[in-house]
Write an enzyme that holds these catalytic residues in place. Structure first.
Site, PDB file in Angstrom:
ATOM      1  N   TYR A  35      -2.360  -0.678  10.215  1.00 51.48           N
ATOM      2  CA  TYR A  35      -2.787  -0.922   9.310  1.00 51.48           C
ATOM      3  C   TYR A  35      -1.076  -0.804   8.291  1.00 51.48           C
ATOM      4  CZ  TYR A  35      -3.609  -1.238   3.429  1.00 51.48           C
ATOM      5  OH  TYR A  35      -4.465  -1.288   2.787  1.00 51.48           O
TER       6      TYR A  35
ATOM      7  N   SER B 119       1.010  -1.277  -0.082  1.00 54.90           N
ATOM      8  CA  SER B 119       0.288   0.044   0.024  1.00 54.90           C
ATOM      9  C   SER B 119       1.285   1.228  -0.083  1.00 54.90           C
ATOM     10  CB  SER B 119      -1.159   0.136   0.913  1.00 54.90           C
ATOM     11  OG  SER B 119      -2.045   1.581   1.245  1.00 54.90           O
TER      12      SER B 119
END
Ligand code: NDP
Length: 272
Positions: free
Chosen positions: A162, A150
């Protein structure tokens, strides 16, 4: 600004290859399964659901590759082992693994609960590690592993669990690329920016606006735009690409916020 409409891609060297994609029921995993099927691959689509989503079966029906489905929770070691045993029996060899399954969690450092932290790390990081451990013994020279990172793994995005999971996934990628390189197995990581999937549908509008203000292409991305890069990395066209990190983010991480500064300066000059 007009958005582009990506078309299904057909890449050479994927015909008949066996590729496992996790989190393939929707979003980017779904698009990755389709681009691989369009290129003639045998795709083992996996996700949490017991049955293959009808939308995937239908979309695959007109494509040249063969679709198979297996229920798999990427955090479950026993399920990975069972899948590996099944693949060994049915296909003998696996050419590709796409560690795509992932969840967001928007808790910040001051507030995140331990259980939420553990769940994000378990799916986004440990799931990929378990997949590599289970599937790589079935891989031979020429095989390819693609992890889905990401843009949050390249900067200090506020979603702490995350972000940490995706930074760690980069570490896993580089270790695997180094360890498996001598066996002729390549490992790379793709870093999507803001991609239009259900994951982002829940994002607050203010977050979308802020991200677009920082993205040089000034638009969000489509799942097919990530899938095309993933398919390239799985194909023989990427035969010498190992340990690479490829952002697919419209220039978001490359610009590192400088677009915002540039736009402000430009606007102030125009008002003079
Ligand atoms: P989606 O939420 O649309 O799809 C994710 C899929 O993964 C869902 O089908 C979900 O199933 C499945 N999944 C969740 N947990 C597990 C699990 N434990 N085991 C197996 N499958 C699971 O997300 P995207 O397609 O957008 O994301 C794909 C990848 O891209 C992720 O790794 C994400 O972190 C990354 N990414 C996405 C970005 C974006 O803007 N969309 C940006 C940057 C990175 P279910 O629906 O049942 O939960």
């Amino acid at each position: 600004m007009a958005t582009i409409q990506p078309t299904p891609l057909e890449l050479p060297g994927l015909t008949g290859k066996t590729v496992v994609v996790t989190g393939a029921a929707r979003g980017q995993g779904f698009a990755e399964a389709l681009v691989l099927l369009a290129s003639g691959a045998q795709v083992i689509a996996t996700d949490l659901a017991e049955e293959c989503p009808p939308a995937l079966t239908e979309a695959a029906s007109t494509l040249s590759g063969e679709l198979h489905y297996a229920a798999l929770d990427v955090t479950n070691e026993a399920e990975w082992s069972a899948l590996a045993a099944l693949l060994q029996k049915e296909f003998t060899e696996v050419h590709g693994l796409v560690n795509n399954a992932g969840i967001p969690f928007r808790g910040r450092i001051g507030e995140i609960a331990r259980a939420d932290w553990d769940r994000v790390i378990a799916i986004n990081l440990t799931g990929a590690m378990l997949g590599i451990q289970a599937i790589s013994p079935l891989m031979r020279a020429g095989a390819s592993i693609v992890n889905i990172g990401s843009s949050a793994g390249l900067n200090a995005h506020h979603t702490v669990a995350y972000t940490a999971s995706k930074w760690a996934l980069r570490g896993l990628t580089h270790v695997t690329a180094t360890e498996f390189g001598p066996r002729g197995i390549r490992t790379n990581i793709v870093h999507p920016g803001y991609i239009e999937t259900e994951m982002m549908a829940a994002a607050p509008a203010i977050m979308t606006d802020a991200q677009l203000a920082l993205t040089p292409l000034e638009r969000t991305g489509q799942p097919e735009e990530v899938a095309a890069v993933v398919a390239f990395l799985l194909s023989d066209s990427a035969a010498y690409v190992n340990g690479a990190e490829i952002p697919v983010d419209g220039g978001f991480t490359s610009s590192a916020g400088v677009k915002y500064m540039s736009d402000i300066i430009k606007a102030s000059q125009q008002t003079k």
